[in-house]
Design a protein around this motif. Structure first.
Motif, mmCIF file in Angstrom:
data_model
loop_
_atom_site.group_PDB
_atom_site.id
_atom_site.type_symbol
_atom_site.label_atom_id
_atom_site.label_comp_id
_atom_site.label_asym_id
_atom_site.label_seq_id
_atom_site.Cartn_x
_atom_site.Cartn_y
_atom_site.Cartn_z
ATOM 1 N N GLY A 100 7.194 24.656 6.666
ATOM 2 C CA GLY A 100 6.162 25.015 5.703
ATOM 3 C C GLY A 100 6.507 24.555 4.301
ATOM 4 N N VAL A 101 7.772 24.683 3.921
ATOM 5 C CA VAL A 101 8.215 24.224 2.603
ATOM 6 C C VAL A 101 8.074 22.709 2.494
ATOM 7 N N ILE A 102 8.476 22.018 3.568
ATOM 8 C CA ILE A 102 8.342 20.561 3.586
ATOM 9 C C ILE A 102 6.877 20.161 3.416
ATOM 10 N N SER A 103 5.999 20.891 4.116
ATOM 11 C CA SER A 103 4.562 20.595 4.025
ATOM 12 C C SER A 103 4.048 20.796 2.606
ATOM 13 N N ASN A 104 4.456 21.893 1.951
ATOM 14 C CA ASN A 104 4.000 22.162 0.579
ATOM 15 C C ASN A 104 4.480 21.077 -0.383
ATOM 16 N N ASN A 105 5.751 20.694 -0.226
ATOM 17 C CA ASN A 105 6.272 19.621 -1.085
ATOM 18 C C ASN A 105 5.530 18.308 -0.848
ATOM 19 N N TYR A 106 5.205 18.084 0.423
ATOM 20 C CA TYR A 106 4.463 16.874 0.763
ATOM 21 C C TYR A 106 3.091 16.872 0.086
ATOM 22 N N VAL A 107 2.431 18.033 0.093
ATOM 23 C CA VAL A 107 1.111 18.144 -0.551
ATOM 24 C C VAL A 107 1.205 17.825 -2.039
ATOM 25 N N LEU A 108 2.239 18.347 -2.709
ATOM 26 C CA LEU A 108 2.408 18.090 -4.137
ATOM 27 C C LEU A 108 2.596 16.599 -4.416
ATOM 28 N N LEU A 109 3.463 15.963 -3.616
ATOM 29 C CA LEU A 109 3.680 14.525 -3.777
ATOM 30 C C LEU A 109 2.420 13.728 -3.488
ATOM 31 N N SER A 110 1.706 14.150 -2.461
ATOM 32 C CA SER A 110 0.490 13.446 -2.068
ATOM 33 C C SER A 110 -0.594 13.552 -3.137
ATOM 34 N N ASP A 111 -0.709 14.733 -3.748
ATOM 35 C CA ASP A 111 -1.704 14.919 -4.824
ATOM 36 C C ASP A 111 -1.369 14.040 -6.024
ATOM 37 N N ASP A 112 -0.067 13.977 -6.357
ATOM 38 C CA ASP A 112 0.339 13.105 -7.463
ATOM 39 C C ASP A 112 0.021 11.645 -7.135
ATOM 40 N N MET A 113 0.244 11.268 -5.890
ATOM 41 C CA MET A 113 -0.035 9.896 -5.473
ATOM 42 C C MET A 113 -1.526 9.588 -5.593
ATOM 43 N N ARG A 114 -2.360 10.559 -5.249
ATOM 44 C CA ARG A 114 -3.807 10.380 -5.365
ATOM 45 C C ARG A 114 -4.209 10.105 -6.807
ATOM 46 N N SER A 115 -3.621 10.843 -7.745
ATOM 47 C CA SER A 115 -3.946 10.662 -9.161
ATOM 48 C C SER A 115 -3.543 9.274 -9.651
ATOM 49 N N VAL A 116 -2.337 8.833 -9.274
ATOM 50 C CA VAL A 116 -1.865 7.516 -9.696
ATOM 51 C C VAL A 116 -2.690 6.420 -9.038
ATOM 52 N N ASP A 119 -5.780 6.580 -8.165
ATOM 53 C CA ASP A 119 -7.074 6.506 -8.860
ATOM 54 C C ASP A 119 -6.956 5.644 -10.122
ATOM 55 N N LEU A 120 -5.873 5.821 -10.875
ATOM 56 C CA LEU A 120 -5.668 5.026 -12.088
ATOM 57 C C LEU A 120 -5.499 3.550 -11.748
ATOM 58 N N LEU A 121 -4.744 3.278 -10.691
ATOM 59 C CA LEU A 121 -4.507 1.897 -10.292
ATOM 60 C C LEU A 121 -5.804 1.234 -9.829
ATOM 61 N N MET A 122 -6.624 1.976 -9.063
ATOM 62 C CA MET A 122 -7.900 1.441 -8.600
ATOM 63 C C MET A 122 -8.822 1.142 -9.785
ATOM 64 N N ARG A 123 -8.832 2.050 -10.748
ATOM 65 C CA ARG A 123 -9.689 1.852 -11.925
ATOM 66 C C ARG A 123 -9.251 0.609 -12.699
ATOM 67 N N ALA A 124 -7.941 0.442 -12.836
ATOM 68 C CA ALA A 124 -7.424 -0.734 -13.548
ATOM 69 C C ALA A 124 -7.771 -2.017 -12.807
ATOM 70 N N ALA A 125 -7.686 -1.991 -11.478
ATOM 71 C CA ALA A 125 -8.012 -3.174 -10.677
ATOM 72 C C ALA A 125 -9.478 -3.555 -10.844
ATOM 73 N N ASP A 139 -7.399 -1.259 -2.076
ATOM 74 C CA ASP A 139 -8.215 -0.635 -1.027
ATOM 75 C C ASP A 139 -7.367 -0.290 0.198
ATOM 76 N N ARG A 140 -6.399 -1.149 0.525
ATOM 77 C CA ARG A 140 -5.491 -0.880 1.641
ATOM 78 C C ARG A 140 -4.756 0.433 1.423
ATOM 79 N N MET A 141 -4.270 0.641 0.211
ATOM 80 C CA MET A 141 -3.548 1.867 -0.096
ATOM 81 C C MET A 141 -4.467 3.085 -0.034
ATOM 82 N N GLU A 142 -5.685 2.910 -0.558
ATOM 83 C CA GLU A 142 -6.616 4.036 -0.545
ATOM 84 C C GLU A 142 -7.001 4.415 0.884
#
Length: 403
Positions: free
Chosen positions: A234-250, A252-258, A203-206
């Protein structure tokens, strides 16, 4: 008024060493019971057998409890619930009732409650029952209110509440009877504490993620304000969004497992505790009488206790499998490292733009706080994960897991 229930303060007493037993058919009609049930209810066997179990229902027990009970057992699952009953002479007696489905009906074993959870329930039930009468709540409306009260006590669900309640009642009962603590249940209590800690860190991470979601948007705004000079940001921001979206997906999996781990632990905890009580009722039955009808009840209880012990062990093995989510933690760490790289690159790039330095420093500070929170939570989750694996493996091997 004729419809108003008469409440009685006098109790129909029974001891901590006494356990109730009854069996009903699928319609809730009493087909068998033990001497404790008959004596404490003050009904004769002729008055109990063939009658609905609601014969002993007390108006202080909310209808919501019985709606929840019937919903659960009709779905084929066991349930535990506090119930205030009324004897024939209008005296009352509280029990923690465990009701379990069998072929053709249901078994119920009941014990005398005394835990801290029971102290709370004693206040909640009469108030909710009064609300039902005053506001003319139907059972489903009352059940929704009861669920809200349970969540208000810090329980995510009723299964979590009933597992906690039964565990504490058995611990309190052992103390009252000067018995040693149940080693297996104590291990499971430790597992439940670890699972709660695991969820808290997830929950802290979420929460940190949610608070950090605005950062890429703010970077985009900065890039836009800087025009062509802001292309790199702008490029840094776009890369950040991609990393952040991947983090959201992972995440979600971690929260479900918990959550899966917590449910599996609660299931094991409750099933093992139920089997403990059922096995003790078998012993009680054997001391009460030894006739053909008693042998049938003993066989039913024995079969179900064995089944629940087996299911508890399978659930523990499931926990051992589910705790292997190190891949999620490793992936989260990798993504967090990627974000740190973006933060450093962003800091270097934005240092060239004095006009936005203050705003950039704030964004980069927020990003660093986010990364530190993630790193701390991941480290704690890794430690908890190892503890859960060790506790689970030890418990599976425990000889006293068997009845």
């Amino acid at each position: 008024m004729q419809n108003e229930p008469v409440l009685h303060s006098e109790e129909s007493p029974f001891g901590f060493d006494e356990l109730f037993f009854s069996r009903t058919d699928e319609a809730g009609i009493i087909r068998a019971g033990n001497a404790v049930f008959q004596r404490v209810s003050h009904y004769s066997w002729e008055e109990l057998l063939g009658k609905p179990h609601k014969l002993v229902r007390h108006p202080d027990t909310p209808r919501a409890v019985f709606r929840l009970l019937w919903n659960t057992i009709k779905a084929g699952a066991p349930i535990g619930a506090y119930v205030k009953n009324r004897a024939k002479d209008s005296r009352h007696y509280w029990v923690f009732a465990i009701v379990t489905p069998i072929a053709g009906g249901y078994l119920s074993v009941r014990l005398r409650p005394s835990s801290d959870v029971f102290q709370i329930v004693q206040k909640v039930y009469p108030a909710l029952a009064a609300d039902e009468r005053r506001e003319k709540l139907d059972p489903d409306q009352s059940l929704a209110r009861l669920s809200g009260q349970i969540q208000g006590l810090g329980f995510a669900s009723y299964p979590e509440f009933m597992a906690t309640a039964l565990g504490r009642e058995l611990a309190a009962r052992n103390t009252a009877l000067a018995r040693p603590a149940d080693k297996a249940l104590r291990h499971l209590e430790a597992l439940r504490d670890l699972a709660k800690n695991l969820l808290q860190n997830a929950d802290r991470m979420e929460e940190a993620y949610k608070q950090n979601e605005i950062v890429p948007t703010n970077f985009r705004i900065l890039a836009s304000q800087l025009g062509q000079d802001g292309d790199a940001i702008g490029v840094i921001s776009n890369n950040y969004v991609l990393l952040s979206d991947d983090m959201r997906s992972v995440l979600d999996l971690l929260m479900r497992a918990a959550h899966d781990i917590q449910r599996a632990i609660d299931d094991s905890y409750f099933l093992l505790a139920v089997a403990r009580v059922q096995c003790e009722v078998v012993s009680v039955f054997r001391t009460e009488k030894d006739d053909e009808s008693s042998a049938g009840e003993v066989e039913r209880l024995d079969l179900q206790a064995t089944d629940y012990l087996s299911r508890a062990k399978l659930s523990l093995m499931d926990i051992a499998e589910k705790t292997k989510f190190r891949d999620y933690c490793l992936e989260m760490s990798r993504l967090a490292t990627g974000l740190e790289v973006m933060r450093v690159v962003g800091k270097v790039e934005c240092a060239r733009h004095e006009s936005v330095k203050e705003r950039v420093d704030k964004l980069l500070s927020d990003l660093q706080t986010f990364q530190l929170t993630i790193a701390g939570a991941l480290q704690e989750i890794g430690r908890i994960n190892l503890s859960i694996e060790a506790e689970t493996a030890a418990l599976i091997k425990e000889a006293d897991l068997a009845a």
